[in-house]
Motif scaffolding. Sequence first.
Motif, PDB file in Angstrom:
ATOM      1  N   VAL A   1       4.287  10.125  -7.049  1.00  0.00           N
ATOM      2  CA  VAL A   1       5.230  10.490  -8.207  1.00  0.00           C
ATOM      3  C   VAL A   1       4.748  10.489  -9.320  1.00  0.00           C
ATOM      4  O   VAL A   1       5.148  11.255 -10.344  1.00  0.00           O
ATOM      5  CB  VAL A   1       6.320   9.307  -7.767  1.00  0.00           C
ATOM      6  CG1 VAL A   1       7.334   9.617  -8.923  1.00  0.00           C
ATOM      7  CG2 VAL A   1       6.993   9.501  -6.562  1.00  0.00           C
ATOM      8  N   ASN A   2       3.890   9.574  -9.881  1.00  0.00           N
ATOM      9  CA  ASN A   2       3.429   9.353 -10.865  1.00  0.00           C
ATOM     10  C   ASN A   2       2.393  10.856 -11.206  1.00  0.00           C
ATOM     11  O   ASN A   2       2.334  11.118 -12.679  1.00  0.00           O
ATOM     12  CB  ASN A   2       2.579   8.133 -11.262  1.00  0.00           C
ATOM     13  CG  ASN A   2       2.186   7.839 -12.815  1.00  0.00           C
ATOM     14  OD1 ASN A   2       3.150   8.287 -13.708  1.00  0.00           O
ATOM     15  ND2 ASN A   2       1.035   7.372 -12.945  1.00  0.00           N
TER      16      ASN A   2
ATOM     17  N   GLN B   1       0.822  -1.449  -0.088  1.00  0.00           N
ATOM     18  CA  GLN B   1       0.035   0.091   0.106  1.00  0.00           C
ATOM     19  C   GLN B   1       0.734   1.320  -0.130  1.00  0.00           C
ATOM     20  O   GLN B   1       0.658   2.002  -0.715  1.00  0.00           O
ATOM     21  CB  GLN B   1      -0.736  -0.079   1.210  1.00  0.00           C
ATOM     22  CG  GLN B   1      -2.055  -0.918   1.179  1.00  0.00           C
ATOM     23  CD  GLN B   1      -2.880  -1.067   2.502  1.00  0.00           C
ATOM     24  OE1 GLN B   1      -2.491  -0.690   3.413  1.00  0.00           O
ATOM     25  NE2 GLN B   1      -3.929  -1.663   2.430  1.00  0.00           N
ATOM     26  N   ALA B   2       1.839   1.281   0.835  1.00  0.00           N
ATOM     27  CA  ALA B   2       2.863   2.523   0.826  1.00  0.00           C
ATOM     28  C   ALA B   2       3.576   2.587  -0.420  1.00  0.00           C
ATOM     29  O   ALA B   2       3.707   3.883  -1.064  1.00  0.00           O
ATOM     30  CB  ALA B   2       3.915   2.305   1.987  1.00  0.00           C
ATOM     31  N   ALA B   3       3.930   1.793  -1.082  1.00  0.00           N
ATOM     32  CA  ALA B   3       4.533   1.723  -2.615  1.00  0.00           C
ATOM     33  C   ALA B   3       3.539   2.077  -3.640  1.00  0.00           C
ATOM     34  O   ALA B   3       3.972   3.028  -4.448  1.00  0.00           O
ATOM     35  CB  ALA B   3       5.213   0.232  -2.875  1.00  0.00           C
ATOM     36  N   SER B   4       2.367   1.739  -3.408  1.00  0.00           N
ATOM     37  CA  SER B   4       1.328   2.158  -4.568  1.00  0.00           C
ATOM     38  C   SER B   4       1.143   3.425  -4.348  1.00  0.00           C
ATOM     39  O   SER B   4       1.075   4.254  -5.251  1.00  0.00           O
ATOM     40  CB  SER B   4       0.028   1.393  -4.233  1.00  0.00           C
ATOM     41  OG  SER B   4      -0.946   1.785  -4.895  1.00  0.00           O
ATOM     42  N   GLN B   5       0.877   4.093  -2.991  1.00  0.00           N
ATOM     43  CA  GLN B   5       0.824   5.564  -2.658  1.00  0.00           C
ATOM     44  C   GLN B   5       1.883   6.324  -3.212  1.00  0.00           C
ATOM     45  O   GLN B   5       1.747   7.462  -3.851  1.00  0.00           O
ATOM     46  CB  GLN B   5       0.164   5.526  -1.196  1.00  0.00           C
ATOM     47  CG  GLN B   5      -1.050   5.064  -1.019  1.00  0.00           C
ATOM     48  CD  GLN B   5      -1.131   5.230   0.692  1.00  0.00           C
ATOM     49  OE1 GLN B   5      -0.246   5.671   1.355  1.00  0.00           O
ATOM     50  NE2 GLN B   5      -2.702   4.765   1.143  1.00  0.00           N
TER      51      GLN B   5
ATOM     52  N   PHE C   1       8.211  19.350 -10.809  1.00  0.00           N
ATOM     53  CA  PHE C   1       9.742  18.877 -10.957  1.00  0.00           C
ATOM     54  C   PHE C   1      10.429  19.956 -10.911  1.00  0.00           C
ATOM     55  O   PHE C   1      11.437  20.248 -10.240  1.00  0.00           O
ATOM     56  CB  PHE C   1       9.817  17.740 -11.752  1.00  0.00           C
ATOM     57  CG  PHE C   1      11.478  17.201 -11.716  1.00  0.00           C
ATOM     58  CD1 PHE C   1      11.742  16.462 -10.506  1.00  0.00           C
ATOM     59  CD2 PHE C   1      12.226  17.587 -12.390  1.00  0.00           C
ATOM     60  CE1 PHE C   1      12.899  15.975 -10.518  1.00  0.00           C
ATOM     61  CE2 PHE C   1      13.429  17.078 -12.582  1.00  0.00           C
ATOM     62  CZ  PHE C   1      13.916  16.389 -11.557  1.00  0.00           C
ATOM     63  N   ILE C   2      10.125  20.594 -11.618  1.00  0.00           N
ATOM     64  CA  ILE C   2      11.383  21.956 -12.140  1.00  0.00           C
ATOM     65  C   ILE C   2      11.112  22.965 -10.761  1.00  0.00           C
ATOM     66  O   ILE C   2      12.212  23.573 -10.256  1.00  0.00           O
ATOM     67  CB  ILE C   2      10.954  22.513 -13.608  1.00  0.00           C
ATOM     68  CG1 ILE C   2      11.223  21.563 -14.460  1.00  0.00           C
ATOM     69  CG2 ILE C   2      11.628  23.865 -13.741  1.00  0.00           C
ATOM     70  CD1 ILE C   2      10.773  22.316 -16.073  1.00  0.00           C
ATOM     71  N   LEU C   3       9.941  23.196 -10.498  1.00  0.00           N
ATOM     72  CA  LEU C   3       9.779  24.088  -9.356  1.00  0.00           C
ATOM     73  C   LEU C   3      10.415  23.634  -8.088  1.00  0.00           C
ATOM     74  O   LEU C   3      11.019  24.177  -7.355  1.00  0.00           O
ATOM     75  CB  LEU C   3       8.097  24.156  -9.202  1.00  0.00           C
ATOM     76  CG  LEU C   3       7.690  25.175  -8.065  1.00  0.00           C
ATOM     77  CD1 LEU C   3       8.409  26.550  -8.345  1.00  0.00           C
ATOM     78  CD2 LEU C   3       6.152  25.020  -7.689  1.00  0.00           C
ATOM     79  N   ILE C   4      10.218  22.229  -7.837  1.00  0.00           N
ATOM     80  CA  ILE C   4      10.619  21.579  -6.809  1.00  0.00           C
ATOM     81  C   ILE C   4      12.394  21.812  -6.809  1.00  0.00           C
ATOM     82  O   ILE C   4      13.027  22.031  -5.905  1.00  0.00           O
ATOM     83  CB  ILE C   4      10.262  20.076  -6.508  1.00  0.00           C
ATOM     84  CG1 ILE C   4       8.799  20.239  -6.088  1.00  0.00           C
ATOM     85  CG2 ILE C   4      11.162  19.456  -5.332  1.00  0.00           C
ATOM     86  CD1 ILE C   4       8.347  18.563  -5.959  1.00  0.00           C
ATOM     87  N   ARG C   5      12.729  21.546  -8.042  1.00  0.00           N
ATOM     88  CA  ARG C   5      14.333  21.519  -8.284  1.00  0.00           C
ATOM     89  C   ARG C   5      14.744  22.782  -7.918  1.00  0.00           C
ATOM     90  O   ARG C   5      15.650  23.075  -7.220  1.00  0.00           O
ATOM     91  CB  ARG C   5      14.448  21.111  -9.684  1.00  0.00           C
ATOM     92  CG  ARG C   5      15.926  20.973  -9.815  1.00  0.00           C
ATOM     93  CD  ARG C   5      16.308  19.468 -10.225  1.00  0.00           C
ATOM     94  NE  ARG C   5      17.463  19.525 -10.794  1.00  0.00           N
ATOM     95  CZ  ARG C   5      18.746  18.626 -10.183  1.00  0.00           C
ATOM     96  NH1 ARG C   5      18.542  18.195  -9.082  1.00  0.00           N
ATOM     97  NH2 ARG C   5      19.911  18.780 -10.915  1.00  0.00           N
TER      98      ARG C   5
END
Length: 84
Positions: free
Chosen positions: A62-63, A53-57, A70-74
Amino acid sequence: MGHTWVGRLNVLDSVFGTNEDSLIANQQYKADISEVDLAEALTEIKRQEFALQAASQTFSKVNATTLFDFILIRCRLKSLHLTN
């Protein structure tokens, strides 16, 4: 005609041998199952279910991240490193 009977006997011997092997394997499986600690097995199943469940969430989050996110976080991470 004699060869036909010999062939059939060989097939029967093979089938009986396979059945005996299956019976032995089934007895071993039953013995293995009877030795299982049910509480321990249930705990392990629940642990694996929680990890799945943790991996799925995590994958869902991420998906769902866009390239812009991603650019904003970077950029934010780079600005934090420059100010510290």
